[in-house]
Design an enzyme around this catalytic site. Structure first.
Site, mmCIF file in Angstrom:
data_model
loop_
_atom_site.group_PDB
_atom_site.id
_atom_site.type_symbol
_atom_site.label_atom_id
_atom_site.label_comp_id
_atom_site.label_asym_id
_atom_site.label_seq_id
_atom_site.Cartn_x
_atom_site.Cartn_y
_atom_site.Cartn_z
ATOM 1 C CG HIS A 166 6.217 -3.321 12.095
ATOM 2 N ND1 HIS A 166 6.645 -4.739 11.879
ATOM 3 C CD2 HIS A 166 5.794 -3.149 13.494
ATOM 4 C CE1 HIS A 166 7.444 -5.231 13.273
ATOM 5 N NE2 HIS A 166 6.868 -4.234 14.467
ATOM 6 C CG ASP B 126 -3.840 -1.258 15.881
ATOM 7 O OD1 ASP B 126 -3.271 -1.246 14.380
ATOM 8 O OD2 ASP B 126 -3.826 -2.938 16.067
HETATM 9 C C1 BDR Z 1 2.264 -4.245 14.035
HETATM 10 O O1 BDR Z 1 1.313 -4.788 14.888
HETATM 11 C C2 BDR Z 1 0.681 -3.727 15.805
HETATM 12 O O2 BDR Z 1 1.612 -3.609 17.139
HETATM 13 C C3 BDR Z 1 2.156 -2.339 15.477
HETATM 14 O O3 BDR Z 1 1.196 -1.225 14.819
HETATM 15 C C4 BDR Z 1 2.217 -2.842 13.601
HETATM 16 O O4 BDR Z 1 0.046 -2.852 13.068
HETATM 17 C C5 BDR Z 1 2.659 -5.352 14.249
HETATM 18 O O5 BDR Z 1 3.288 -6.661 14.196
HETATM 19 CA CA CA Z 2 -1.320 -1.298 13.594
#
Ligand code: BDR
Ligand code: CA
Length: 339
Positions: free
Chosen positions: A261, A9
């Site tokens: 992340h 995403d």
């Molecule tokens: C996840 O949430 C999204 O905001 C980031 O892209 C990552 O996949 C981290 O909690």
């Molecule tokens: Ca993400």
């Protein structure tokens, strides 16, 4: 060579994961499948195309997926984290409140110039059937597409080489509630349905991703040494770093920094021995005040409750060699970017 489909995403840290996977010579990035989450699915698909165009990734397909969660009402996009356009307001004319309606110039010969006819779930199924046991699914957004593919093709867990998920948290506090991580919170029913399957699955949650912070000096190294790939990661992280500096993920950080992340999920594919896992049957709480919480039975006690019984073990990363992962990511981008 590892064949990967990245379900995403995009997303500022998604952009890092896409660049990492595309640049590493041991990964063949087959496709990005897109999902709502950080931004609506229309923008996440446009961002996927824009990122691939910037990287020079002409052979990577884009398949559009779910616009809403499998059961619950959609939550608002995380524009306060990733900007109004989902990737840090990088499009000229975007403001923190409003993404610019820009037309992106795409190489007409590139595969990503045209979004695939199959939706994300069918694309995943068709790819897995055509390459049985060869594709690793890496999911770094809400799990709606993967769960839908599994619903349509219950044999999917045996058709893939692995499923690596950035999502959940066990001991580390959540990032959207004290208990929940964003990707699980955005579609907890989808996440829970995957925990029921006998997948070769590993979770990369906040227990490790909050230990791998990326400082502005590292991001600047990419900006200075990795062409327009590095510049994209620098520019798209400005808004994201601002957000992280309002959070106390790390006490007294030595410099401005953010979490990487989703890129950690790619690191797990490439250097799994940098991570330590704990295993046990898992549930994701589907609603109520604990919605999105990942609950793993790590003790194997006879609790006498039904909910964790007859579930295969899920493997969750609980410790990481942060320095190794960060350097592996940086070196991959700096040494192997093509644009
Ligand atoms: C996840 O949430 C999204 O905001 C980031 O892209 C990552 O996949 C981290 O909690
Ligand atoms: Ca993400």
């Amino acid at each position: 060579m590892r064949k990967i489909i990245l379900d995403t995403d995009p997303g500022c840290d998604d952009a890092m994961a896409i660049a990492y996977a595309f640049c590493h010579p041991q990964i063949e990035l087959l496709a990005l499948t897109t999902v709502f989450g950080n931004i609506n699915v229309g923008y996440s698909t446009r961002n996927a195309q824009f990122i691939l165009e910037t990287l020079g990734a002409t052979k990577v397909a884009v398949a559009k997926g779910a616009a809403v969660p499998s059961v619950q009402t959609p939550l608002p996009p995380a524009d306060f984290v990733h900007g109004a356009d989902g990737i840090g307001n990088v499009y000229p004319g975007s403001t923190p409140d409003k993404p610019a309606e820009v037309t992106i110039n795409l190489n007409p010969d590139a595969r990503h110039a045209v979004v695939e006819e199959l939706d994300a779930a069918d694309f995943i199924i068709a790819s897995a059937r055509a390459n049985p046991g060869e594709i690793t699914l890496v999911a770094v957004g809400p799990l709606t597409n993967i769960a839908e593919a599994y619903r349509r093709e219950p044999q999917l867990p045996t058709l893939v080489a692995g499923l690596v998920i950035m999502g959940g948290t066990v001991d580390e506090p959540g990032n959207v509630t004290p208990l929940a991580e964003a990707n699980f919170f955005n579609d907890p029913h989808a996440a829970d349905s995957l925990m029921a399957g006998d997948w070769p699955m590993t979770l990369i949650g906040l227990d490790v991703t909050h230990k791998i912070m990326l400082g502005d000096s590292a991001l600047k190294r990419m900006d200075n040494n990795a062409g327009q790939t590095g510049s994209l990661l620098w520019e798209s992280s400005r808004f994201y770093v601002d957000f992280y500096m309002t959070k106390s993920v790390v006490d007294n950080p030595p410099e401005r920094q953010c979490a990487m992340h989703d890129a950690a999920a790619i690191a797990y594919v490439l250097i799994p021995d940098a991570f330590e896992v704990q295993s046990g049957p898992a549930r994701v709480i589907p609603d109520g005040m604990a919605s999105g919480q990942l609950a793993i039975d790590r003790k194997g006690y006879d609790y006498g409750t039904l909910h964790w019984q007859d579930r295969p073990a899920t493997h969750a990363c609980m410790a990481v060699d942060s320095e190794r992962v960060r350097e592996h990511f940086l070196q991959t981008i700096i040494e192997h970017h093509i644009r």
